[in-house]
Design an enzyme around this catalytic site. Structure first.
Site, PDB file in Angstrom:
ATOM      1  N   LYS A 161      -2.168  -3.409   3.833  1.00 46.73           N
ATOM      2  CA  LYS A 161      -2.597  -2.599   5.134  1.00 46.73           C
ATOM      3  C   LYS A 161      -3.612  -1.294   4.907  1.00 46.73           C
ATOM      4  CE  LYS A 161      -1.185  -2.563  10.022  1.00 46.73           C
ATOM      5  NZ  LYS A 161      -1.523  -3.973  10.345  1.00 46.73           N
ATOM      6  N   THR A 162      -4.625  -1.601   4.677  1.00 44.01           N
ATOM      7  CA  THR A 162      -5.278  -0.360   4.351  1.00 44.01           C
ATOM      8  C   THR A 162      -6.405   0.183   4.921  1.00 44.01           C
ATOM      9  OG1 THR A 162      -5.821  -1.440   1.854  1.00 44.01           O
ATOM     10  CG2 THR A 162      -7.277   0.247   2.105  1.00 44.01           C
TER      11      THR A 162
END
Length: 322
Positions: A161-162
């Protein structure tokens, strides 16, 4: 509307508690310039036995996994980060809240090599309020298939989850909103359904629930919760597989899932009314209380709010007391 930076409260940053308005970072912070960082969105709910965090262990594990995949070494264990999230609620006097743990690089240097940088972790919590109107949760969303494709698996880290991934999501969502829709449906590079701008997608056809396999889309924790509730509480078969957009056009029901959004019906895609074949309510009318979407909404609401009777007691481990 009051800016989110202008409020009372406390934020956790690398083990220190900072007054909300004084929680500043340098303008040359590496993550601000290059997007290298990761985060989570965690919900806290008030329940019969007090406030609790929902699936915080799973969220925190994904945060640590994301940081590891990005090669951002953490000085904090998952247990320490969970405890910090619990204390963040207490210090801010919150019971129903949204928490945002975030991992980011410091301002020790610039450039793509990212050498000699500190890895920092911050946690903020605030009252989310009415994220989605009750009307939207009842009648559903109108979506547009986006011309912006989701990342290929070898373009970026699809399980992480960048921070930088959400530029892609914002392009898709803002294009759809400007065209008069509520949400965007994103396809993968091969043209199969991936996800919405920040939510996973499900469809129901002939009593079977289908959702895209985890390739180019995020392995959502709400997605996993819905799969388990459907299988174990409702006895519904769930298939994870490749899905084409026209399968959504002709689905009996469709919905989207996410931590903030929870479960939202999808009533229209690209101008096609979803559920027409199955006799779904006309556009603008609430979904049927007997629909699978509505039943899952009720179950999910019960579990997240700690309303666990004998039928849902097996999901008690999802709740961590605050």
């Amino acid at each position: 509307m009051t800016p989110i930076c202008d409020r009372d409260g406390w934020l956790w940053n690398n083990g220190d508690w900072l007054p909300w308005r004084e929680a500043n970072t340098h303008l040359l912070t590496h993550t601000l310039h290059y997007g290298m960082g990761c985060f989570e969105g965690v919900r806290a709910y008030d329940g019969p036995h007090g406030a609790h965090l929902f699936r915080v262990a799973e969220h925190t594990r994904r945060l640590c996994d994301s940081a590891h995949a990005l090669d951002m070494p953490l000085d904090w264990t998952a247990e320490q980060l969970i405890e910090a999230q619990r204390e963040c609620l207490a210090r801010n006097g919150l019971t129903n809240a949204y928490l945002k743990p975030t991992v980011y690089f410091g301002a020790e240097g610039m450039g793509l090599r990212a050498q000699g940088l500190t890895t920092n972790v911050m946690i903020a919590a605030w009252d989310l309020g009415d994220y989605i109107s009750p009307e939207a949760a009842s009648i559903g969303l109108r979506a547009l298939t986006s011309s912006w494709a989701r990342h290929h698996v070898n373009i970026s880290l699809c399980r992480a989850k960048t921070n930088g991934h959400y530029v892609n999501s914002m392009l898709a969502l803002n294009t759809a909103v400007k065209a008069g829709f509520d949400e965007a449906l994103m396809l993968d590079p091969e043209g199969y359904v991936a996800e919405a701008s920040a939510a996973n997608v499900f469809l129901l056809r002939d009593g079977v629930l289908h959702t895209p396999e985890i390739t180019s889309c995020l392995q959502g924790i709400t997605r996993d919760s819905v799969i388990q509730l459907a299988r174990q509480a409702l006895g519904i078969e769930v298939q994870e597989r490749r899905i084409t957009r026209d399968e959504l056009y002709t689905a009996d029901e469709a919905f989207m899932t996410g931590t903030a959004a929870e479960i939202l019906p999808l009533r229209e895609l690209d101008g096609r009314h979803i559920g027409a074949r199955a006799g779904a309510p006309r556009p603008g009318q609430p979904i049927s209380e007997e629909s699978v979407t509505a039943r899952l909404q009720r179950l999910y609401r019960r579990v997240t709010r700690g309303d666990l009777g004998d039928d849902l007691c097996e999901f008690r481990y999802w709740l961590t007391p605050a």
